[in-house]
Design an enzyme around this catalytic site. Structure first.
Site, PDB file in Angstrom:
ATOM      1  N   CYS A 174      -1.474   9.026   3.982  1.00  0.00           N
ATOM      2  CA  CYS A 174      -1.491   8.661   2.565  1.00  0.00           C
ATOM      3  C   CYS A 174      -2.761   9.183   1.915  1.00  0.00           C
ATOM      4  O   CYS A 174      -2.810   9.435   0.724  1.00  0.00           O
ATOM      5  CB  CYS A 174      -1.405   7.153   2.424  1.00  0.00           C
ATOM      6  N   GLU A 204       0.880  -1.175   0.000  1.00  0.00           N
ATOM      7  CA  GLU A 204       0.000   0.000   0.000  1.00  0.00           C
ATOM      8  C   GLU A 204       0.909   1.214   0.000  1.00  0.00           C
ATOM      9  O   GLU A 204       1.748   1.356   0.898  1.00  0.00           O
ATOM     10  CB  GLU A 204      -0.874   0.022   1.262  1.00  0.00           C
TER      11      GLU A 204
HETATM   12  P1  NAP Z   1       8.812   4.914   4.090  1.00  0.00           P
HETATM   13  O1  NAP Z   1       9.853   5.944   4.200  1.00  0.00           O
HETATM   14  O2  NAP Z   1       8.628   4.219   2.789  1.00  0.00           O
HETATM   15  O3  NAP Z   1       9.097   3.841   5.225  1.00  0.00           O
HETATM   16  C1  NAP Z   1       8.234   2.743   5.412  1.00  0.00           C
HETATM   17  C2  NAP Z   1       9.024   1.597   6.018  1.00  0.00           C
HETATM   18  O4  NAP Z   1       9.984   1.113   5.069  1.00  0.00           O
HETATM   19  C3  NAP Z   1       9.819   2.001   7.261  1.00  0.00           C
HETATM   20  O5  NAP Z   1       9.713   0.958   8.198  1.00  0.00           O
HETATM   21  C4  NAP Z   1      11.218   2.129   6.710  1.00  0.00           C
HETATM   22  O6  NAP Z   1      12.215   1.978   7.699  1.00  0.00           O
HETATM   23  C5  NAP Z   1      11.226   0.979   5.730  1.00  0.00           C
HETATM   24  N1  NAP Z   1      12.324   0.989   4.752  1.00  0.00           N
HETATM   25  C6  NAP Z   1      12.981   2.038   4.224  1.00  0.00           C
HETATM   26  N2  NAP Z   1      13.923   1.613   3.346  1.00  0.00           N
HETATM   27  C7  NAP Z   1      13.859   0.260   3.319  1.00  0.00           C
HETATM   28  C8  NAP Z   1      14.570  -0.761   2.633  1.00  0.00           C
HETATM   29  N3  NAP Z   1      15.554  -0.517   1.780  1.00  0.00           N
HETATM   30  N4  NAP Z   1      14.213  -2.036   2.862  1.00  0.00           N
HETATM   31  C9  NAP Z   1      13.206  -2.338   3.711  1.00  0.00           C
HETATM   32  N5  NAP Z   1      12.532  -1.429   4.403  1.00  0.00           N
HETATM   33  C10 NAP Z   1      12.845  -0.130   4.206  1.00  0.00           C
HETATM   34  O7  NAP Z   1       7.384   5.498   4.516  1.00  0.00           O
HETATM   35  P2  NAP Z   1       7.035   6.406   5.798  1.00  0.00           P
HETATM   36  O8  NAP Z   1       7.798   7.684   5.680  1.00  0.00           O
HETATM   37  O9  NAP Z   1       7.155   5.635   7.057  1.00  0.00           O
HETATM   38  O10 NAP Z   1       5.483   6.637   5.545  1.00  0.00           O
HETATM   39  C11 NAP Z   1       5.023   7.551   4.615  1.00  0.00           C
HETATM   40  C12 NAP Z   1       4.622   6.886   3.310  1.00  0.00           C
HETATM   41  O11 NAP Z   1       3.732   5.809   3.558  1.00  0.00           O
HETATM   42  C13 NAP Z   1       3.864   7.832   2.401  1.00  0.00           C
HETATM   43  O12 NAP Z   1       4.303   7.673   1.076  1.00  0.00           O
HETATM   44  C14 NAP Z   1       2.417   7.361   2.554  1.00  0.00           C
HETATM   45  O13 NAP Z   1       1.577   7.699   1.497  1.00  0.00           O
HETATM   46  C15 NAP Z   1       2.590   5.895   2.713  1.00  0.00           C
HETATM   47  N6  NAP Z   1       1.424   5.280   3.360  1.00  0.00           N
HETATM   48  C16 NAP Z   1       0.518   4.591   2.598  1.00  0.00           C
HETATM   49  C17 NAP Z   1      -0.609   4.035   3.185  1.00  0.00           C
HETATM   50  C18 NAP Z   1      -1.625   3.267   2.374  1.00  0.00           C
HETATM   51  O14 NAP Z   1      -2.447   2.565   2.963  1.00  0.00           O
HETATM   52  N7  NAP Z   1      -1.620   3.341   1.067  1.00  0.00           N
HETATM   53  C19 NAP Z   1      -0.819   4.175   4.568  1.00  0.00           C
HETATM   54  C20 NAP Z   1       0.129   4.877   5.304  1.00  0.00           C
HETATM   55  C21 NAP Z   1       1.248   5.415   4.701  1.00  0.00           C
HETATM   56  P3  NAP Z   1      12.897   3.266   8.399  1.00  0.00           P
HETATM   57  O15 NAP Z   1      11.823   3.950   9.163  1.00  0.00           O
HETATM   58  O16 NAP Z   1      13.922   2.652   9.241  1.00  0.00           O
HETATM   59  O17 NAP Z   1      13.415   4.117   7.273  1.00  0.00           O
END
Ligand code: NAP
Ligand code: MG
Length: 534
Positions: free
Chosen positions: A325, A291
Site C-alpha cells: 500500500c 486501512e
Molecule cells: P482486497 O482485494 O481488498 O482483499 C482484502 C480482503 O478482503 C481479502 O481477505 C478478501 O478476500 C476480502 N474481501 C473481498 N471481498 C470481500 C467482501 N465482499 N466481503 C468481505 N471481504 C471481502 O485487498 P488485497 O488484494 O488483499 O490487498 C491489496 C490492497 O490492500 C491494496 O489496495 C493495498 O493498498 C491495500 N493495503 C492497505 C494497507 C494499509 O495499511 N493502508 C496495507 C496493506 C494493503 P479474498 O482474498 O477471498 O478475495
C-alpha cells in the site's frame, strides 16, 4: 508476568548488522527453509469455538514463485460456518471482557514469545506463501511481535484508558472508562499476511472484544500459524475464530451479521468502502477501522542528492514487486535534474534481481495471482501506447527460474499527471516519472489524488523540507529515505495509516491512539453516599 515499563522494537536484521555480520541470520533462515517442507502441503481446517472444523470443500494454495510447490489445502468455509463463528464469538464475549488487563496481556505476551522462538520458520513459510524475501519477511514477523508487545504495553501503561474519580459538585461522584463493543470482524490482505493480521486481531481482542478473522484467500497459512499460537497461548474458546474461504462467501456474511458490532479491515479501497457502506445501510453504529490503498508520490528537488533519491525510489517502488500500500508509484522530479535521475534509476532498476523468495539477493518478488499478472501486462501495454517505457514492461524470460509469476520492474516516462497510470493504484512494480519546474508544482501534483497514505521528498535544503512538511497531505511523510522513499514503518516510532481514501479513521496502527478505536466510552455518575462508581 510483570508489567513492562518500556517498549522496544524487535529488530532482527538490524541487530545482526550491529553485531557486524548477517551470516548467522542467513544460516538460521536457511535451516528454516530446510524444515518448512514438513509444514507445506498440509491440510488446514477452520477454527470455531476452539475446535478444528472440517468442511466439504477446500481450496489449494500454490506458491506464487513456484506453482509446483503446494502451500496447503484449506477449508472453504460457507455462510453457515461464518454464522457459527460469530455465535461462538458472541457467546465468549461476556466472560472475555471481564478478564483483567493483566490476564489478557499475559496471553498476548506468551504469543509474542512463541512467535519470537519461531521467527525464522514463520518468515520462511510466509515466503513460500506470498513470495516475500527473507529480510522483508523477517521485518514483518518483527512487526507482528512489536504490535503484540506495544499493545500490551499501551493498555497496561494507560491502565485500560480509565479516568480517575472526580467530585465536580459536592456529593456527585464521576468516573469514565472505555469498554469493548462485542464481536469484531477482521478481514486481512495478502501482502502483510502476518503483521497486519496479528495487529488488527490483537487490537480487537486485547481491548476485550472477541473476533472472527478472515484472511486473504491467497495467504491463509500465516493466519493459521497465528490462530494456533493464540490457542497454544491459552486464549479461551470462541474468543478468536478463523474462517477461510472467499471474501464473497465468508467475508460478506460477517459484514452483514447483526452481532458483528465492529470491523477491522485492511485491503483495497473498493472492499473497504463496501464494508463502511453496508454498515451504514444496515444502521450498524460500530466502528469500521479500515486501512486502504495508496498512490504514493515522491518529489525530487533540484537540491536533492540524486543517488539517495534513486535508491529510495528504486526500493520504494520495486521491493516485494510494489505490492505494498506504501509503494512509491509516482515521482515528480525537477526538470533540471530529471535526465540524470531517470538515467540512473533506469540503470539501477535494470540491475535488480527478480527471483524466488529463497534467493538471498531477490528484491523483486513474484506476483501474487493471475489477476495481478494480467493487470501488469495491461498497464505495460497502455504505457507503451501512451508514454515511454524506459525499462521493464515484460514478463521475465529465464529458464533458470521456477514456473512462477516473474515480471520486470518498470519505469515509465511521458505520462500526463492526470493519466490513469498516474492516478490509479496498481499494486505492481510500476512507477511513473513526471517533470516539474518547482517544489510548489511538485507538492500540488503530489496532493492531487484521492489517496494520501505515504509520501516522500528528496532535498538537501531545510526550507524546502519544511515547506513540504507544511503542505503535503499524507499520513506518512519521509524525507531523504534512501532505504525506501515511502515504505516501511516501525511500531510506536512510525505509526502507520492514511488520510483521505487511504483510511477511515485518522488514528494509525502501532500508535498511541489505535486501541481506543476498538472501545466506546461510558461515563458513570453516582450521587450521594451509596458508593462510588468504579
Ligand atoms: P482486497 O482485494 O481488498 O482483499 C482484502 C480482503 O478482503 C481479502 O481477505 C478478501 O478476500 C476480502 N474481501 C473481498 N471481498 C470481500 C467482501 N465482499 N466481503 C468481505 N471481504 C471481502 O485487498 P488485497 O488484494 O488483499 O490487498 C491489496 C490492497 O490492500 C491494496 O489496495 C493495498 O493498498 C491495500 N493495503 C492497505 C494497507 C494499509 O495499511 N493502508 C496495507 C496493506 C494493503 P479474498 O482474498 O477471498 O478475495
Ligand atoms: Mg485483491
Amino acid at each position: 508476568m510483570m508489567t513492562r515499563d518500556k517498549f522496544e522494537n524487535e529488530l532482527t536484521v538490524q541487530s545482526h548488522k550491529d553485531d557486524g555480520s548477517l551470516d548467522p541470520f542467513h544460516e538460521s533462515y536457511e535451516e528454516a527453509l530446510d524444515s518448512i517442507s514438513e509444514t507445506l502441503g498440509g491440510e488446514y481446517p477452520l477454527w470455531i469455538d476452539g475446535q478444528a472444523v472440517e468442511t466439504k470443500e477446500s481450496f489449494t494454495v500454490t506458491s506464487p514463485g513456484d506453482f509446483d510447490q503446494v502451500v496447503g489445502e484449506f477449508a472453504s468455509g460457507t455462510k453457515d460456518d461464518a454464522v457459527a463463528a460469530v455465535s461462538a464469538a458472541a457467546t465468549a464475549f461476556s466472560e472475555w471482557k471481564e478478564l483483567s488487563i493483566k490476564d489478557r496481556t499475559e496471553i498476548f505476551r506468551t504469543a509474542a514469545d512463541k512467535i519470537r522462538q519461531r521467527k525464522y520458520e514463520i518468515a520462511a513459510l510466509m515466503g513460500a506463501e506470498n513470495g516475500k524475501n527473507r529480510t522483508e519477511a523477517m521485518a514483518e514477523v518483527d512487526e507482528a511481535i512489536d504490535f503484540l508487545e506495544y499493545y500490551c504495553y499501551s493498555l497496561e501503561h494507560e491502565d485500560g484508558f480509565g479516568s480517575t474519580l472526580t467530585e465536580p459538585t459536592p456529593g456527585q461522584y464521576c468516573v469514565s472508562d472505555l469498554q469493548p463493543y462485542g464481536v469484531f470482524g477482521v478481514v486481512t490482505p495478502f501482502n502483510f499476511p502476518f503483521a497486519i493480521l496479528v495487529g488488527m486481531t490483537s487490537g480487537a481482542l486485547i481491548t476485550g472484544n472477541t473476533a472472527v478473522v478472515k484472511p486473504a484467500s491467497t495467504t491463509p497459512l500465516t493466519a493459521h500459524l497465528f490462530i494456533e499460537i493464540l490457542i497454544e497461548s491459552g486464549i479461551p474458546d470462541g474468543v478468536v475464530n478463523l474462517v477461510t474461504g472467499s471474501g464473497r462467501t465468508v467475508g460478506q456474511p460477517l459484514i452483514e451479521h447483526e452481532d458483528v458490532s465492529g470491523f477491522a479491515f485492511t485491503g483495497s479501497r473498493e472492499v473497504g468502502l463496501h464494508i463502511q457502506n453496508t454498515f451504514d445501510e444496515l444502521g450498524k453504529r460500530g466502528p469500521v477501522i479500515a486501512e486502504l490503498g495508496g498512490k504514493n508520490p515522491v518529489i525530487v528537488t533540484d537540491t536533492a542528492d540524486i543517488s539517495k533519491a534513486v535508491s529510495g525510489v528504486k526500493f520504494g517502488a520495486f521491493s516485494f514487486s510494489g505490492q505494498k500500500c506504501s509503494a512509491t508509484s509516482r515521482v515528480y522530479v525537477h526538470e533540471d535534474v530529471i535526465d540524470e535521475f531517470t538515467e540512473q534509476l533506469v540503470a539501477e532498476t535494470d540491475e535488480l534481481t527478480v527471483g524466488p523468495f529463497e534467493n538471498q539477493d531477490t528484491v523483486v518478488s513474484p506476483l501474487i495471482d493471475d489477476d495481478a499478472l494480467e493487470q501488469y501486462n495491461n498497464i505495460c501495454e497502455l504505457a507503451q501506447e501512451d508514454g515511454t517505457v524506459q525499462v521493464g514492461g515484460t514478463e521475465v524470460e529465464d529458464e533458470e527460474l521456477p514456473d512462477g509469476r516473474y515480471v520486470e520492474p518498470t519505469v515509465v516516462a511521458d505520462i500526463p499527471h492526470d493519466h490513469e497510470l498516474a492516478t490509479e493504484e496498481h499494486f505492481l512494480p510500476f512507477v511513473t516519472i513526471h517533470p516539474v519546474s518547482s517544489l510548489d508544482e511538485g507538492i500540488t501534483k503530489a496532493n492531487d489524488s484521492d489517496y494520501a497514505l505515504c509520501a516522500g521528498v528528496f532535498s538537501e535544503d531545510e526550507d524546502e523540507i519544511n515547506t513540504w512538511f507544511g503542505q503535503i497531505k499524507s499520513g506518512m511523510c519521509y524525507v531523504n529515505r534512501q532505504q525506501s522513499a515511502t515504505t516501511g514503518a516501525l511500531v510506536q516510532a512510525q505509526p502507520f495509516g492514511g488520510w483521505k481514501f487511504s483510511g477511515t479513521t485518522g488514528k494509525f496502527a502501532g500508535g498511541p491512539w489505535y486501541l481506543q478505536q476498538f472501545m466506546r466510552q461510558q461515563s458513570r455518575t453516582v450521587v450521594g453516599d451509596v458508593g462510588s462508581p468504579e
